[in-house]
Every structure is written in structure tokens, then in C-alpha cells.
Design a protein around this motif. Structure first.
Motif, mmCIF file in Angstrom:
data_model
loop_
_atom_site.group_PDB
_atom_site.id
_atom_site.type_symbol
_atom_site.label_atom_id
_atom_site.label_comp_id
_atom_site.label_asym_id
_atom_site.label_seq_id
_atom_site.Cartn_x
_atom_site.Cartn_y
_atom_site.Cartn_z
ATOM 1 N N VAL A 85 19.148 -31.674 6.141
ATOM 2 C CA VAL A 85 19.853 -30.970 7.213
ATOM 3 C C VAL A 85 21.366 -31.198 7.088
ATOM 4 N N ALA A 86 21.773 -32.441 6.817
ATOM 5 C CA ALA A 86 23.194 -32.739 6.681
ATOM 6 C C ALA A 86 23.785 -32.029 5.470
ATOM 7 N N ARG A 87 23.018 -31.950 4.399
ATOM 8 C CA ARG A 87 23.549 -31.276 3.197
ATOM 9 C C ARG A 87 23.730 -29.792 3.451
ATOM 10 N N ALA A 88 22.760 -29.159 4.174
ATOM 11 C CA ALA A 88 22.909 -27.729 4.484
ATOM 12 C C ALA A 88 24.127 -27.505 5.370
ATOM 13 N N GLY A 89 24.369 -28.469 6.384
ATOM 14 C CA GLY A 89 25.535 -28.298 7.239
ATOM 15 C C GLY A 89 26.827 -28.532 6.504
ATOM 16 N N ALA A 90 26.814 -29.507 5.587
ATOM 17 C CA ALA A 90 28.036 -29.789 4.846
ATOM 18 C C ALA A 90 28.373 -28.665 3.878
ATOM 19 N N ASP A 91 27.326 -28.146 3.230
ATOM 20 C CA ASP A 91 27.603 -27.063 2.264
ATOM 21 C C ASP A 91 27.782 -25.709 2.951
ATOM 22 N N ARG A 92 27.356 -25.654 4.225
ATOM 23 C CA ARG A 92 27.470 -24.413 5.005
ATOM 24 C C ARG A 92 26.865 -23.199 4.263
ATOM 25 N N ARG A 93 25.671 -23.457 3.758
ATOM 26 C CA ARG A 93 24.896 -22.364 3.111
ATOM 27 C C ARG A 93 23.425 -22.621 3.320
ATOM 28 N N SER A 94 22.667 -21.537 3.288
ATOM 29 C CA SER A 94 21.216 -21.634 3.525
ATOM 30 C C SER A 94 20.548 -22.286 2.325
ATOM 31 N N VAL A 95 19.588 -23.155 2.617
ATOM 32 C CA VAL A 95 18.821 -23.811 1.564
ATOM 33 C C VAL A 95 17.359 -23.807 1.946
ATOM 34 N N VAL A 96 16.513 -23.925 0.923
ATOM 35 C CA VAL A 96 15.062 -24.022 1.108
ATOM 36 C C VAL A 96 14.621 -25.326 0.474
ATOM 37 N N VAL A 97 13.972 -26.165 1.281
ATOM 38 C CA VAL A 97 13.539 -27.475 0.794
ATOM 39 C C VAL A 97 12.045 -27.597 1.025
ATOM 40 N N GLU A 98 11.437 -28.447 0.202
ATOM 41 C CA GLU A 98 10.008 -28.717 0.350
ATOM 42 C C GLU A 98 9.796 -29.778 1.414
ATOM 43 N N VAL A 99 8.823 -29.524 2.245
ATOM 44 C CA VAL A 99 8.462 -30.469 3.300
ATOM 45 C C VAL A 99 6.959 -30.632 3.279
ATOM 46 N N PRO A 100 6.411 -31.652 3.907
ATOM 47 C CA PRO A 100 4.956 -31.801 3.941
ATOM 48 C C PRO A 100 4.285 -30.587 4.556
ATOM 49 N N GLY A 101 3.381 -29.964 3.794
ATOM 50 C CA GLY A 101 2.623 -28.818 4.300
ATOM 51 C C GLY A 101 3.244 -27.482 4.012
ATOM 52 N N GLY A 102 4.421 -27.450 3.361
ATOM 53 C CA GLY A 102 5.003 -26.153 3.067
ATOM 54 C C GLY A 102 6.468 -26.257 2.700
ATOM 55 N N LEU A 103 7.243 -25.262 3.172
ATOM 56 C CA LEU A 103 8.672 -25.173 2.904
ATOM 57 C C LEU A 103 9.426 -25.085 4.229
ATOM 58 N N ALA A 104 10.705 -25.431 4.158
ATOM 59 C CA ALA A 104 11.586 -25.318 5.333
ATOM 60 C C ALA A 104 12.857 -24.616 4.916
ATOM 61 N N ARG A 105 13.223 -23.597 5.734
ATOM 62 C CA ARG A 105 14.461 -22.871 5.477
ATOM 63 C C ARG A 105 15.518 -23.396 6.458
#
Length: 466
Positions: A85-105
């Protein structure tokens, strides 16, 4: 075959499964971006917690997958790690990361001097990476393999049946059965082979029949010169060496005459055997046949007329101008005519007249051979196979009788108008229906003889002085 089909199915279905998974993942992420956009739009207008909560509820769907807003205070929950979450806020761009049970945008939203991050959870079930998709593809693969095996088995069975039929037919032809044929079935190539095999068998039958007819025809042609040789040999001096005294030269001459006569008799017997054998083989190969009686009579008389001229025998042919069909092979009718006419030359003196006549009436065709010789004392004996009063094999009239019976007719011996024997061959007319005729007429008499097996005897024996 099943293993090859499984490999082909795997080669197509594995890439298909991957493609379907990627497409489902892209569609699920696109849906997550749409829902995140509803929340980010609301944040751009107001950061009120109540307003943001209503926007989150407006995205719909499963509450477990609704967007979560980080950076507005408190613990919003969510599945993404704080570092992501901090990396997405710092980079100020949308990211998709793997989380338990699926993906998170993770979509960042700039709110003045702070940054909020909207998280949308995408379960594995919606990205196409779950086991259901692969189970479905495996089921499709199994169904394809089973269907391929069934189809190939049916095709292979047809091809195998057609091949076995060709093998059996080829073995039968090799054993001499030229009547066997195959049904062109199976794949196109095997069907073409079957049709070619049938054409080959038909051609073999025609070739063998032509060959045997040629042998029979040549045998018939040999009869005339053999008869000439025999008659010339009989005109030579006696070959008896048992009575009287002879010089050495005379003994050699008489012995030579005896050898000549014996050789001619042997050759005649061989030709008779050859004719009988070939005509039986031709009849067996061709089955029922037709011929023109007039044409056969004219053709055979061309040969016998030459010998008749050498012996000063008056002769004539009547009734052979028009086509007259008969249900008998040409070679067999020619053999019968040669046998009867040959008897005239053998057993009547030189200069004796003879006549060959053809007539057609009452549903029958009659071929009559008359001579002016001494006649036949015992007609019944003459018509029995192997019996003869002249010292011959006795097969000549039997050949004529068998040919007539083959054509649903008969043979009769009577007194000729010329004074000698009259041999009449009666053949069924294939173009007319036999009808009841006068029981005292020729056809009626011949029909009765054919049914009862009796033959008319001479009313009296004909002596040499008659």
C-alpha cells in the motif's frame, strides 16, 4: 492411436487453458478497476467517511470483495500488505499485487497533502486460475480422445474388413476360382483397389475363354486335313504282312503303311480329346451362350466342301441364308457338326452325296445331315456313347446328342431322302415359344423321343444291295 490423440489434445488444450486464464484475469482486473474508479471519484469530491462508505456499497458485489480505502484513518482492513500500500502511494500509480486467495488492485488518490489508496480484492475464482477451469478442459480432452478412438476404430474396422475381403478374393483367384468378386467398400483407396480387382478378374475370365475357344477352333480346323490324310492312307495298299510271302522291300513298304495309318488314328483320337476338353471348359466358363446356326453351318461347310471336292462328293447346303439363333455355344455346335459330317466321310464310299439343311418351325431349330450311303442298321446302338458298328470310338453321334440336350433338344436317326442315313439335331428356338404340334410330325416325334429317351429304329436293315 489413443496416445497420439491425447498428445494432440494436450497440445491444443494446454495453451487454450492458459489463454482462457489470462483473459479471465484481465476481465476480473478490469472489473476491479471499474469499482475502484467509483470510489476514487467519490474521494476526489469528498473525504467524508459516510460518503465514502455509501460509494463503497454502491460498487455492489460480494461484501468481501468490495473496495477498501487506506489513508483516511483507522484500520480499514484489506488483504494487501502495508508495504505494498505504501509503495503504491509513494509511486502514485496503480499496481496489482498477489494476496492470499487472489489478487489486489491498489489505486492511489491524491488528497491535498496526503495520499489515499483504494484496494479492490480479486479472488482466484474470477481470474480463471482455479481448478474448475482445468477440470473442464481435462473433461473436454477425455471426451475428444474417446470420440477419436471410436471414430478411428470404426474407420479402421471398415478398412480391415475391405482388406480381408481382398485377401480372400485374391487367394480364391489363385486357387482357380475366377467367379469370385469383391464389394468395393472401405476408404476410397481400398474401394478403388476392389473395383480394379473385379476388372482384373473379368479380364482373366475373358482371356481364358478366348484362349480355350481358340484351341477348340484350331482343333476343329485340324479335322479336315486329318480326314483327308486318313482317307488317302486307306486308299493305299494293304498293310497285312501275315499272309503270303513278300520281298524285304515289300515288307518295309507295308509296315510303313501300317505305321502311317496308326499314327493318323492316334492323332485323330488326340484331336477328339482336345475338342471335347476345350468345349467343356468353354461351356463351364461362359455358361449359357447363343450362336447363329446358319453362320456355323456355312463356316464348317467351307472346310468340308474342299474335302468333298477331292472325293467327288456332291453336296449342298439349304436353309442357311438367314440368321437362326440357338441356345448353344458356337464351339460346341461346330464340334457336333464336325462329328456328324466326319462320320459321313468315314463310313460312306467316295463319291457319296450328302446334304446339310437348316430349318426353323414350331419353336425349334432343326439341323439335318443326310447322305446317300448304306445307312445305319442300328440307330439306338449308334447313339449310345462308345458304341459303334464301324470299329471307331463311337463318340461322334454322342457329341451331337449332348449338344442337342444342352439346347433342350434331341437327336434322331432316320432314313434320308437321298437313301442313306439322316441325322437330325433338334434345338430349342430361343425366340419362339414351343407349342403343341401334330404328334405325327417331325417336331412332335422328336419331342416325344426327348421325353421318353427312345429312338426310332430302322423299319428294316438296309443291305448293301439296296
Amino acid at each position: 492411436m489413443a496416445g497420439m490423440t491425447a498428445l494432440v489434445a494436450a497440445a491444443f488444450l494446454v495453451p487454450l487453458g492458459s489463454t482462457l486464464g489470462d483473459r479471465a484475469r484481465d476481465e476480473a482486473l478490469a472489473d476491479a478497476a471499474r469499482r475502484a474508479a467509483l470510489v476514487t471519484g467519490t474521494l476526489a469530491v469528498s473525504t467524508d467517511v459516510a460518503v465514502v462508505a455509501r460509494a463503497v456499497e454502491a460498487t455492489g458485489g460480494d461484501p468481501a470483495t468490495r473496495p477498501v480505502v487506506h489513508g483516511l484513518g483507522g484500520d480499514p482492513g484489506g488483504r494487501a500488505a502495508q508495504s505494498d500500500v505504501a509503495r503504491a502511494g509513494a509511486d502514485r500509480r496503480s499496481v496489482v499485487v498477489e494476496v492470499p486467495g487472489g489478487l489486489a488492485r491498489l489505486d492511489p488518490v491524491v488528497l491535498g497533502d496526503q495520499v489515499a489508496v483504494v484496494e479492490v480484492f480479486v479472488p482466484d475464482a474470477t481470474t480463471g486460475g482455479g481448478p474448475r477451469t482445468w477440470l473442464l478442459l481435462c473433461g473436454v480432452a477425455v471426451a475428444l480422445v474417446v470420440a477419436a478412438v471410436i471414430v478411428v476404430d470404426r474407420v479402421a474396422a471398415r478398412a480391415a474388413d475391405a482388406a480381408r475381403g481382398l485377401v480372400r478374393a485374391a487367394l480364391a483367384v489363385g486357387d482357380g476360382d475366377l467367379e469370385v468378386r469383391v464389394e468395393p467398400t472401405g476408404p476410397r483407396e481400398l474401394a478403388e483397389v476392389g473395383a480394379a480387382f473385379n476388372r482384373m478378374a473379368d479380364r482373366l475370365v475373358v482371356s481364358r475363354t478366348d484362349e480355350r475357344e481358340l484351341v477348340a477352333d484350331l482343333s476343329h480346323r485340324l479335322r479336315t486335313p486329318l480326314t483327308v490324310l486318313r482317307l488317302d492312307a486307306e486308299s493305299l495298299d494293304s498293310d497285312d504282312t501275315s499272309v503270303g510271302s513278300f520281298s524285304e522291300d515289300e515288307l518295309d513298304r507295308r509296315r510303313s503303311i501300317r505305321r502311317i495309318r496308326q499314327a493318323i488314328a492316334t492323332l485323330e483320337g488326340e484331336v477328339d480329346v482336345l475338342i471335347k476338353t476345350t468345349r467343356k471348359a468353354v461351356a463351364h466358363d461362359t455358361g449359357p451362350a447363343m450362336c447363329d446356326v446358319s453362320e456355323v453351318v456355312r463356316d464348317r461347310m467351307v472346310f468340308w466342301a474342299a474335302l468333298a471336292g477331292d472325293q467327288n462328293r456332291p453336296h449342298r447346303v439349304t436353309g442357311a441364308q438367314l440368321r437362326i439363333p440357338a441356345p448353344v455355344p458356337r464351339a460346341e455346335l461346330a464340334a457336333a457338326l464336325d462329328a456328324v459330317i466326319g462320320n459321313v466321310f468315314r463310313y460312306t464310299p467316295q463319291g457319296t452325296a450328302f446334304e446339310v439343311a437348316v430349318s426353323r418351325r414350331d419353336g425349334y431349330v432343326a439341323v439335318r445331315i443326310d447322305d446317300a450311303g448304306p445307312g445305319i442298321a442300328n440307330p439306338d446302338r449308334a447313339l449310345r456313347r462308345g458304341a459303334s458298328d464301324q470299329g471307331s470310338t463311337g463318340l461322334g453321334l454322342d457329341i451331337a446328342r449332348r449338344v442337342a440336350l444342352q439346347a433342350n433338344g434331341s437327336v434322331s436317326i432316320d432314313r434320308a431322302r437321298l437313301g442313306g442315313a439322316s441325322v437330325v439335331m433338334l434345338l430349342a428356338d430361343p425366340e419362339a415359344t414351343p407349342r403343341q404340334v401334330n404328334r405325327f410330325g417331325l417336331v412332335g416325334r422328336m419331342a416325344r423321343e426327348r421325353d421318353t429317351g427312345t429312338r426310332r429304329r430302322w423299319p428294316r436293315s438296309r443291305s448293301a444291295e439296296d
